[in-house]
Design a protein around this motif. Structure first.
Motif, short mmCIF file in Angstrom:
data_model
loop_
_atom_site.label_atom_id
_atom_site.label_comp_id
_atom_site.label_asym_id
_atom_site.label_seq_id
_atom_site.Cartn_x
_atom_site.Cartn_y
_atom_site.Cartn_z
N ASP A 89 -38.43 -51.86 40.58
CA ASP A 89 -37.91 -50.73 40.18
C ASP A 89 -36.60 -50.76 39.86
O ASP A 89 -35.95 -50.09 38.86
CB ASP A 89 -38.03 -49.50 41.35
CG ASP A 89 -39.15 -48.91 41.63
OD1 ASP A 89 -40.15 -49.07 40.65
OD2 ASP A 89 -39.64 -48.41 42.77
N LEU A 131 -35.77 -51.75 36.33
CA LEU A 131 -35.60 -50.87 35.12
C LEU A 131 -34.24 -50.55 34.84
O LEU A 131 -33.80 -50.42 33.73
CB LEU A 131 -36.50 -49.68 35.47
CG LEU A 131 -36.71 -48.77 34.44
CD1 LEU A 131 -37.24 -49.11 33.04
CD2 LEU A 131 -37.31 -47.55 35.08
N CYS A 151 -42.78 -49.72 35.21
CA CYS A 151 -41.53 -50.03 34.61
C CYS A 151 -41.76 -50.48 33.20
O CYS A 151 -41.16 -49.85 32.29
CB CYS A 151 -41.14 -51.40 35.48
SG CYS A 151 -39.49 -51.79 34.76
N THR A 175 -42.52 -47.40 31.19
CA THR A 175 -41.35 -46.58 30.88
C THR A 175 -40.66 -47.37 29.63
O THR A 175 -39.99 -46.53 28.79
CB THR A 175 -40.36 -46.44 31.91
OG1 THR A 175 -41.19 -45.97 32.96
CG2 THR A 175 -39.07 -45.76 31.77
#
Length: 158
Positions: free
Chosen positions: A39, A42, A84, A87
């Motif tokens: 996370d 990102l 990730c 996105t």
């Protein structure tokens, strides 16, 4: 029968249970740490407007793609890596709600590489799902496999 263990008396079964619980806790901690690490990637990628492309490629190829393919054994890590990549594959990444910020050429390169990574991962995961589904006959695949396929298909839809 009771067996004496170093550090106190107890049964072998009790010691085995403690080891199993301890191992399970270690696995959960490792999984949580790995998810947090993915996370945080990102955020790093978002601020990497001037990062060398070799570094970005290394993160994509050596961290995110392999992590995204861990769905059979480590579904939380796989979902975090897939999330990730999905996105970063968005055309408006990294500033979807802030038109005033300038998307750099490096961000566009990351986005393009992420699109390719998502395509590669989707092909591998969905192909394996279809093959395994056919092999299993009338027995349904585990829910984790179904949820992984659904997650990727929903991500591809957006």
């Amino acid at each position: 029968p009771s067996f004496s263990t170093p550090g106190g008396g107890g049964s072998a079964a009790g010691s085995t249970r403690k080891v199993v619980v301890s191992n399970r806790m270690n696995e959960q901690l490792r999984e949580s740490f790995d998810v947090l690490l993915v996370d945080s990637i990102l955020g790093v990628m978002k601020s990497s407007s001037n990062a060398p492309s070799e570094s970005v490629s290394l993160i994509l190829d050596q961290v995110l793609k392999p992590s995204a393919l861990q769905g059979l054994t480590r579904s939380s890590l796989a979902r975090a890596a897939q999330r990730c990549l999905l996105t970063m594959a968005q055309p408006s990444w990294p500033y979807p709600n802030d038109e005033a910020k300038q998307v750099t050429a490096n961000h566009r390169a990351i986005s393009r590489a992420s699109v390719q990574a998502v395509a590669d991962i989707s092909i591998q995961v969905l192909t394996a799902y279809v093959i395994d589904s056919k092999r299993s006959g009338r027995c349904p695949l585990p829910s984790s496999r179904r949820s992984e396929a659904i997650f990727l298909l929903q991500g591809l839809e957006t």
